[in-house]
Design an enzyme around this catalytic site. Structure first.
Site, PDB file in Angstrom:
ATOM      1  N   MET A   1       0.853  -1.201   0.000  1.00  0.00           N
ATOM      2  CA  MET A   1       0.000   0.000   0.000  1.00  0.00           C
ATOM      3  C   MET A   1       0.890   1.253   0.000  1.00  0.00           C
ATOM      4  O   MET A   1       1.858   1.323   0.757  1.00  0.00           O
ATOM      5  CB  MET A   1      -0.899   0.033   1.242  1.00  0.00           C
ATOM      6  CG  MET A   1      -1.912  -1.091   1.297  1.00  0.00           C
ATOM      7  SD  MET A   1      -3.199  -0.788   2.519  1.00  0.00           S
ATOM      8  CE  MET A   1      -2.280  -0.848   4.046  1.00  0.00           C
TER       9      MET A   1
ATOM     10  N   CYS B   1      -0.768   4.621  -0.522  1.00  0.00           N
ATOM     11  CA  CYS B   1      -1.569   5.842  -0.313  1.00  0.00           C
ATOM     12  C   CYS B   1      -2.905   5.458   0.319  1.00  0.00           C
ATOM     13  O   CYS B   1      -3.226   4.271   0.470  1.00  0.00           O
ATOM     14  CB  CYS B   1      -1.821   6.564  -1.638  1.00  0.00           C
ATOM     15  SG  CYS B   1      -2.789   5.587  -2.776  1.00  0.00           S
TER      16      CYS B   1
ATOM     17  N   CYS C   1      -5.054   3.128  -1.684  1.00  0.00           N
ATOM     18  CA  CYS C   1      -4.728   1.691  -1.550  1.00  0.00           C
ATOM     19  C   CYS C   1      -5.472   1.123  -0.343  1.00  0.00           C
ATOM     20  O   CYS C   1      -6.040   0.024  -0.400  1.00  0.00           O
ATOM     21  CB  CYS C   1      -3.230   1.503  -1.327  1.00  0.00           C
ATOM     22  SG  CYS C   1      -2.225   1.995  -2.719  1.00  0.00           S
TER      23      CYS C   1
ATOM     24  N   TYR D   1      -2.343  -6.596  -3.716  1.00  0.00           N
ATOM     25  CA  TYR D   1      -1.481  -6.409  -2.541  1.00  0.00           C
ATOM     26  C   TYR D   1      -1.192  -7.777  -1.931  1.00  0.00           C
ATOM     27  O   TYR D   1      -1.696  -8.796  -2.397  1.00  0.00           O
ATOM     28  CB  TYR D   1      -2.194  -5.514  -1.519  1.00  0.00           C
ATOM     29  CG  TYR D   1      -2.669  -4.213  -2.120  1.00  0.00           C
ATOM     30  CD1 TYR D   1      -1.865  -3.075  -2.122  1.00  0.00           C
ATOM     31  CD2 TYR D   1      -3.929  -4.135  -2.738  1.00  0.00           C
ATOM     32  CE1 TYR D   1      -2.301  -1.900  -2.700  1.00  0.00           C
ATOM     33  CE2 TYR D   1      -4.364  -2.954  -3.332  1.00  0.00           C
ATOM     34  CZ  TYR D   1      -3.554  -1.845  -3.309  1.00  0.00           C
ATOM     35  OH  TYR D   1      -3.971  -0.682  -3.894  1.00  0.00           O
TER      36      TYR D   1
ATOM     37  N   CYS E   1     -15.597  20.484  26.553  1.00  0.00           N
ATOM     38  CA  CYS E   1     -16.377  20.977  25.409  1.00  0.00           C
ATOM     39  C   CYS E   1     -17.612  21.751  25.853  1.00  0.00           C
ATOM     40  O   CYS E   1     -17.806  22.903  25.483  1.00  0.00           O
ATOM     41  CB  CYS E   1     -16.759  19.812  24.510  1.00  0.00           C
ATOM     42  SG  CYS E   1     -17.731  20.346  23.102  1.00  0.00           S
TER      43      CYS E   1
ATOM     44  N   CYS F   1     -15.875  24.324  23.469  1.00  0.00           N
ATOM     45  CA  CYS F   1     -16.608  24.578  22.215  1.00  0.00           C
ATOM     46  C   CYS F   1     -17.886  25.384  22.438  1.00  0.00           C
ATOM     47  O   CYS F   1     -18.103  26.414  21.798  1.00  0.00           O
ATOM     48  CB  CYS F   1     -17.001  23.260  21.544  1.00  0.00           C
ATOM     49  SG  CYS F   1     -15.913  21.866  21.834  1.00  0.00           S
TER      50      CYS F   1
ATOM     51  N   CYS G   1     -23.192  32.755 -14.928  1.00  0.00           N
ATOM     52  CA  CYS G   1     -23.531  32.240 -13.604  1.00  0.00           C
ATOM     53  C   CYS G   1     -23.674  30.721 -13.658  1.00  0.00           C
ATOM     54  O   CYS G   1     -23.729  30.135 -14.732  1.00  0.00           O
ATOM     55  CB  CYS G   1     -24.793  32.884 -13.067  1.00  0.00           C
ATOM     56  SG  CYS G   1     -26.253  32.381 -13.909  1.00  0.00           S
ATOM     57  N   CYS G   2     -23.753  30.086 -12.515  1.00  0.00           N
ATOM     58  CA  CYS G   2     -23.803  28.626 -12.362  1.00  0.00           C
ATOM     59  C   CYS G   2     -22.602  27.970 -13.043  1.00  0.00           C
ATOM     60  O   CYS G   2     -22.680  26.842 -13.527  1.00  0.00           O
ATOM     61  CB  CYS G   2     -25.070  28.001 -12.899  1.00  0.00           C
ATOM     62  SG  CYS G   2     -26.522  28.800 -12.304  1.00  0.00           S
TER      63      CYS G   2
HETATM   64  C1  LIG Z   1     -11.848  27.395  24.451  1.00  0.00           C
HETATM   65  C2  LIG Z   1     -11.917  26.066  23.722  1.00  0.00           C
HETATM   66  C3  LIG Z   1     -12.672  25.968  22.554  1.00  0.00           C
HETATM   67  C4  LIG Z   1     -12.753  24.745  21.908  1.00  0.00           C
HETATM   68  N1  LIG Z   1     -13.498  24.679  20.756  1.00  0.00           N
HETATM   69  C5  LIG Z   1     -13.614  23.522  20.101  1.00  0.00           C
HETATM   70  C6  LIG Z   1     -14.414  23.418  18.929  1.00  0.00           C
HETATM   71  O1  LIG Z   1     -15.024  24.387  18.492  1.00  0.00           O
HETATM   72  N2  LIG Z   1     -14.489  22.219  18.308  1.00  0.00           N
HETATM   73  C7  LIG Z   1     -13.816  21.125  18.774  1.00  0.00           C
HETATM   74  O2  LIG Z   1     -13.910  20.065  18.169  1.00  0.00           O
HETATM   75  N3  LIG Z   1     -13.047  21.190  19.880  1.00  0.00           N
HETATM   76  C8  LIG Z   1     -12.935  22.348  20.558  1.00  0.00           C
HETATM   77  N4  LIG Z   1     -12.169  22.407  21.695  1.00  0.00           N
HETATM   78  C9  LIG Z   1     -11.457  21.193  22.142  1.00  0.00           C
HETATM   79  C10 LIG Z   1     -12.402  20.219  22.854  1.00  0.00           C
HETATM   80  O3  LIG Z   1     -13.154  20.902  23.824  1.00  0.00           O
HETATM   81  C11 LIG Z   1     -11.598  19.088  23.501  1.00  0.00           C
HETATM   82  O4  LIG Z   1     -10.792  18.497  22.501  1.00  0.00           O
HETATM   83  C12 LIG Z   1     -12.486  18.006  24.098  1.00  0.00           C
HETATM   84  O5  LIG Z   1     -13.481  18.562  24.914  1.00  0.00           O
HETATM   85  C13 LIG Z   1     -11.632  17.006  24.897  1.00  0.00           C
HETATM   86  O6  LIG Z   1     -12.440  16.011  25.446  1.00  0.00           O
HETATM   87  P1  LIG Z   1     -11.832  14.932  26.480  1.00  0.00           P
HETATM   88  O7  LIG Z   1     -12.953  14.028  26.826  1.00  0.00           O
HETATM   89  O8  LIG Z   1     -10.583  14.378  25.947  1.00  0.00           O
HETATM   90  O9  LIG Z   1     -11.410  15.790  27.761  1.00  0.00           O
HETATM   91  P2  LIG Z   1     -12.297  16.690  28.722  1.00  0.00           P
HETATM   92  O10 LIG Z   1     -13.594  17.055  28.113  1.00  0.00           O
HETATM   93  O11 LIG Z   1     -11.418  17.800  29.157  1.00  0.00           O
HETATM   94  O12 LIG Z   1     -12.627  15.743  29.948  1.00  0.00           O
HETATM   95  C14 LIG Z   1     -11.662  15.357  30.854  1.00  0.00           C
HETATM   96  C15 LIG Z   1     -12.289  15.319  32.227  1.00  0.00           C
HETATM   97  O13 LIG Z   1     -11.462  14.527  33.087  1.00  0.00           O
HETATM   98  C16 LIG Z   1     -11.552  15.037  34.387  1.00  0.00           C
HETATM   99  N5  LIG Z   1     -10.395  14.545  35.142  1.00  0.00           N
HETATM  100  C17 LIG Z   1      -9.092  14.853  34.934  1.00  0.00           C
HETATM  101  N6  LIG Z   1      -8.312  14.158  35.813  1.00  0.00           N
HETATM  102  C18 LIG Z   1      -9.138  13.403  36.567  1.00  0.00           C
HETATM  103  C19 LIG Z   1      -8.949  12.485  37.623  1.00  0.00           C
HETATM  104  N7  LIG Z   1      -7.728  12.194  38.062  1.00  0.00           N
HETATM  105  N8  LIG Z   1     -10.022  11.906  38.187  1.00  0.00           N
HETATM  106  C20 LIG Z   1     -11.276  12.192  37.738  1.00  0.00           C
HETATM  107  N9  LIG Z   1     -11.518  13.055  36.734  1.00  0.00           N
HETATM  108  C21 LIG Z   1     -10.474  13.647  36.155  1.00  0.00           C
HETATM  109  C22 LIG Z   1     -11.559  16.543  34.173  1.00  0.00           C
HETATM  110  O14 LIG Z   1     -12.124  17.212  35.278  1.00  0.00           O
HETATM  111  C23 LIG Z   1     -12.400  16.678  32.894  1.00  0.00           C
HETATM  112  O15 LIG Z   1     -13.752  16.964  33.174  1.00  0.00           O
HETATM  113  C24 LIG Z   1     -12.080  23.606  22.401  1.00  0.00           C
HETATM  114  C25 LIG Z   1     -11.334  23.707  23.582  1.00  0.00           C
HETATM  115  C26 LIG Z   1     -11.259  24.911  24.238  1.00  0.00           C
HETATM  116  C27 LIG Z   1     -10.458  24.999  25.514  1.00  0.00           C
END
Ligand SMILES: Cc1cc2nc3c(=O)[nH]c(=O)nc-3n(C[C@H](O)[C@H](O)[C@H](O)COP(=O)(O)OP(=O)(O)OC[C@H]3O[C@@H](n4cnc5c(N)ncnc54)[C@H](O)[C@@H]3O)c2cc1C
Length: 554
Positions: free
Chosen positions: A15, A17, A20, A69, A129, A134, A551-552
């Protein structure tokens, strides 16, 4: 047993690409009795097949050979054993550390497989999120856009920032939305699965399969780590002492500052710069790279810089920060800009220099789990860590950090952990959107990346002044850049700076994922006066001067 299944893992040779990989997948899926075939990516050189038990490895290998392949059998086993999901004294087949998007996807998948699941969340359920990522950022961005458009409907002749609007009310509305969505999409959803239990508390490893929570030790069958990421700040002299805000605090400021310096111009830095500028804050962006949105095509970085400057956002590129200090209640950032050290002053400093995996306090060493240089949990392509009983998903495994990637990973991690089905984490044709205005959306390779990978490349750029939707909307800011293979015409990358670029990019994502060509885009109907018609026009530009069309695109 009537419904037992066979699991095969093969090494696939030959493979070169993504096309593939798709050919091999189709060939595998066409074998009678095959229920599921996955070829992670051509680079992985691996395929996993789940089939009815009478399918032989020879039949599968022959199908691959006929497709051009070679397949080498790595493993064959019955999935009967995995039907009995392992359970322990603690009663949980799967324990998930973290309660965000990756965790919920993992929990729902596990519950659907009949497992008893525990989610452990130390903070607010729903994770980044919905609470601090988000959802709140996009609703504030929309509010800022409305405020800005009502002040400056045509974006022309802008001489001053619009007046500050009612920030506190906007923040309160944002908080209401966040609370409602958290309740609906996390708390209620979990309540619909009787075999999911949510624990509040901080989890820590105490051994290879021992988790300590609120003073008790649990030994679940399998574990998924989904602890997300945290904002990261570089070691700038004086920064910690002076203090700064990150994206989480920026979303909930009690009042708007008159001025704000943002260090870092990736997606989060750009989105917040424009958001605050549109609420009337004087914003300055300090970026160490030569372009804003440095990971994107340079044309996009240059254009967005221009649009930011039109909105009176001061952009300083190639800035090297020397230090941050607090003077008379204000912040002074010293930076090398344009060859000399300049002192920039503002009411607040925001650091937006990326996020790092949240793994430091988990006691990973005691579980034998390896991490990388930025603290990311090292996983194989099935999301299994260096401890075979423990999987990881989401931001805690490092870039790319998007919620749709985290959710996808969570489902795979749970299924692989519980069933051992070897699903492969495949990020081929991953789109990404930055929610500035205009939006930046990309998928596939930039021109440079494609050349570095050895493709003979043709590329072109179409300005939005050629796209009827943009003209009719009286907003022709933006461009579309397409990157294609010179020999086959296959689309390799699409980079869009436009209103609604995040919607437009989905067509390019499908095109790249399924190996379509520039010709395919040209020969597909696109409704007139849609922004996505711009993709067709850009594709057409490889062969024609689109300014000479009616257009189009006729
Ligand atoms: C400002 C901002 C804007 C964003 N905008 C976008 C967007 O528009 N589109 C997009 O796709 N992504 C966006 N993201 C990214 C997205 O939010 C993250 O990629 C996603 O939410 C990660 O999810 P996760 O489940 O990996 O982690 P999280 O959602 O962070 O969850 C992890 C959780 O684990 C908990 N935790 C940590 N350690 C422990 C422990 N030891 N015991 C128990 N709990 C624990 C934390 O409290 C947390 O709640 C954005 C991020 C930010 C900061």
């Amino acid at each position: 047993m009537a419904n037992s299944k066979a699991y095969f893992a093969f090494r696939i040779e030959g493979m070169t690409c993504d096309g593939c990989a798709r050919h091999v997948t189709k060939a595998l899926e066409a074998v009678p009795g095959v229920e599921r075939a996955e070829v992670g990516s051509w680079k992985s050189g691996r395929a996993v097949v789940i089939s009815s038990p009478e399918v032989s490895s020879e039949t599968v290998m022959e199908a691959v050979r006929k497709a051009g392949y070679a397949a080498v059998l790595l493993e064959r086993r019955s999935l009967e054993a995995e039907k009995q999901i392992p359970s322990t004294g603690a009663g949980f087949d799967l324990m998930i550390i973290g309660g965000g998007s990756a965790a919920f996807a993992a929990a729902i998948k596990a519950a659907e497989l009949g497992a008893r699941v525990a989610i452990i969340e130390k903070g607010v359920i729903g994770g980044t999120c919905v609470n601090i990522g988000c959802v709140p950022s996009k609703t504030l961005i929309k509010a800022a856009e409305l405020c800005y458009q009502s002040a400056y409907p045509h974006f022309e002749g802008l001489t001053a920032c619009p007046p500050p609007s009612d920030w506190q009310r906007v923040v309160a509305q944002k908080d209401e939305l966040v609370a409602a969505l958290r309740q609906e999409k996390y708390v209620h959803v979990a309540g619909q699965y009787p075999n999911i239990t949510i624990f509040k508390g901080e989890a820590k490893f105490a051994g290879r399969r021992q988790v300590i929570l609120n003073g008790e030790t649990y030994s679940p069958g399998k574990i998924v780590i989904a602890t997300g990421s945290l904002p990261w700040a570089p070691p700038i002299p004086g920064l910690q002492e002076a203090g700064y805000i990150d994206s989480t605090q920026a979303l909930s400021l009690s009042e708007l500052p008159d001025s704000l310096i943002i260090i870092g111009a990736g997606s989060i830095g750009l989105e917040f710069a424009q958001l605050f500028a549109r609420f009337g804050v004087r914003v300055m962006v300090l970026e160490g790279q030569a372009h804003l949105a440095a990971a994107q095509e340079p044309e996009i970085g240059e254009a967005i810089t221009r649009y930011f400057e039109e909105e009176k956002i001061r952009v300083c590129l190639n800035a090297r920060i020397e230090g941050v200090a607090r003077q008379r209640g204000r912040y002074v950032v010293s930076a090398h800009i344009d060859g000399k050290v300049q002192e920039c002053e503002a009411a607040r400093v925001m650091v937006a220099t990326g996020r790092r995996p949240n793994t430091a306090h988990l006691g990973l060493e005691s579980a034998g789990i390896q991490t990388g240089l930025k603290g990311e949990i090292v996983v194989n392509e099935q999301l299994q860590t260096s401890n075979p009983d423990i999987y990881a998903a989401g931001d805690c495994i490092g870039e790319p950090m998007y919620v749709y990637v985290a959710a996808y990973a969570g489902g795979i991690a749970a299924e692989n952990a519980l069933r051992g089905v070897g699903r492969v984490y495949d990020l081929t044709a991953l789109p990404a959107v930055t929610f500035t205005d205009p939006q930046i959306a990309t998928v596939g390779f930039t021109e440079r990346q494609a050349r570095e990978r050895g493709f003979l490349v043709k590329s072109l750029r179409l300005d939005l002044s050629n796209v009827p939707r943009a003209v009719a909307s009286r907003d022709t800011r933006g461009l579309i850049k397409l990157v294609a293979a010179e020999d086959t015409g296959r689309l390799l990358g699409a980079h869009v700076l436009a209103a609604d670029a995040g919607e437009v990019i989905q067509e390019a994502t499908l095109a790249i994922r399924f190996g379509l060509t520039i010709e395919d885009l040209v020969n597909t109907f696109h409704p007139y006066l849609t922004m996505v018609e711009g993709l067709k026009l850009a594709a057409l530009t490889f062969a024609k001067d689109v300014t000479k069309l009616s257009c189009c695109a006729a």
